[in-house]
Enzyme design. Structure first.
Site, PDB file in Angstrom:
ATOM      1  N   SER A 113       0.832  -1.201   0.000  1.00 26.96           N
ATOM      2  CA  SER A 113       0.000   0.000   0.000  1.00 26.96           C
ATOM      3  C   SER A 113       0.868   1.254   0.000  1.00 26.96           C
ATOM      4  CB  SER A 113      -0.968   0.005   1.175  1.00 26.96           C
ATOM      5  OG  SER A 113      -0.318  -0.169   2.399  1.00 26.96           O
ATOM      6  N   GLU A 114       2.019   1.237   0.683  1.00 26.82           N
ATOM      7  CA  GLU A 114       2.946   2.369   0.596  1.00 26.82           C
ATOM      8  C   GLU A 114       4.398   1.921   0.680  1.00 26.82           C
ATOM      9  OE1 GLU A 114      -0.411   5.084   0.907  1.00 26.82           O
ATOM     10  OE2 GLU A 114       0.046   3.322   2.114  1.00 26.82           O
ATOM     11  N   THR A 115       5.233   2.650  -0.050  1.00 31.35           N
ATOM     12  CA  THR A 115       6.680   2.592   0.098  1.00 31.35           C
ATOM     13  C   THR A 115       7.134   3.968   0.568  1.00 31.35           C
ATOM     14  OG1 THR A 115       7.009   0.895  -1.602  1.00 31.35           O
ATOM     15  CG2 THR A 115       8.888   2.318  -1.087  1.00 31.35           C
TER      16      THR A 115
END
Length: 266
Positions: free
Chosen positions: A43-45
């Site tokens: 979902s996020e880096t």
């Protein structure tokens, strides 16, 4: 380049929300940052660049786009700095492009983030919410976020939130950037789920940034300022939250899942 994957808002592997954390010496081109995030397919880096004593520049990318704020990847970044890279400061400061300076400090076994407080505005969009969620909410609001809006749908019970089966294809066609749903909890003060298929996230496992709006919202409804919140995704997660005058403190635990290296062409 080093890469760490951390499960945030949990002390148990394979739950909470996984985030990739990539420490950098200087910024890479945005297209490269986006490509790495797409390859990670989380979902996020989060990307970190040193900015001074106990401070870093911080940016977050979904598989599809850069986002203005991400709570769980900020928690994961602080965990990497404190527990793996040996940061000794009592508090870490992250300079962000759209959400100001975010401070993270130890809070017992948890890490506590001071995030910006967000407002909610009532709107008459129950029909829109029902068309994408399959169930009509009691109330609807919007949460303005960086020239965009998240639709907030309020339900009567935890069971209604847990049992929702949203139409993700239809959700991509509405104006809102994502849909946040919430209700009073049974073993928590309130519960939530968050869907953002436009940003490559069908359902976010645990959304720290959503609580920037949820905590002030439930503070007014429940007449209190300290909360235990649960996100009812398949992985699930627990957040300890507190409302301050202009900030929302969101605290949780994190655990390292993997560490490795990214090999880019020269």
């Amino acid at each position: 380049m080093q890469l760490f994957q951390v499960d945030a808002f949990t002390s148990t592997l394979f739950s909470g929300n996984p985030a990739a954390v990539v420490p950098l010496e200087s910024w890479l081109p945005d297209a490269t940052l986006q490509a790495i995030a797409a390859e990670n397919n989380l979902s996020e880096t989060a990307y970190l660049v040193p900015a001074g004593p106990a401070s870093w520049e911080l940016r977050w990318f979904t598989p599809a786009a850069e986002v203005p704020l991400c709570g769980h990847a900020t928690l994961a970044s602080a965990h990497v700095l404190f527990e793996i890279l040996g940061a000794q400061a009592p508090a870490l400061t992250f300079h962000t492009r759209w959400s100001g300076d975010l401070v993270v400090e130890r809070d017992g076994a948890r890490l506590a983030m001071r995030l910006p407080r967000r407002r909610t505005m009532p709107v008459d969009q129950a029909d829109v919410a029902a068309s994408v969620l399959g169930l009509r909410p009691r109330e609807t609001f919007v949460v303005p976020v960086q020239d965009d809006e998240t639709l907030l749908a309020v339900f009567a019970s935890e069971a209604e939130v847990r049992d929702l089966t949203p139409d993700l294809a239809a959700m991509r066609r509405i104006d809102a950037r994502g849909v946040l749903v919430t209700a009073p909890g049974t073993q928590a003060d309130f519960v939530s789920r968050y869907f953002a298929p436009k940003y490559g996230i069908d359902e976010d496992p645990v959304t720290g940034s959503a609580h920037c709006a949820l905590v002030p919202f439930w503070a007014e409804r429940l007449n209190k300022t300290d909360f235990i919140a649960r996100q009812l995704s398949k992985r699930g997660g627990e957040l300890h939250c507190r409302l301050e005058e202009d900030r929302v403190v969101v605290a949780g635990r994190a655990v390292l899942y993997l560490s490795g290296e990214i090999h880019l062409p020269s």
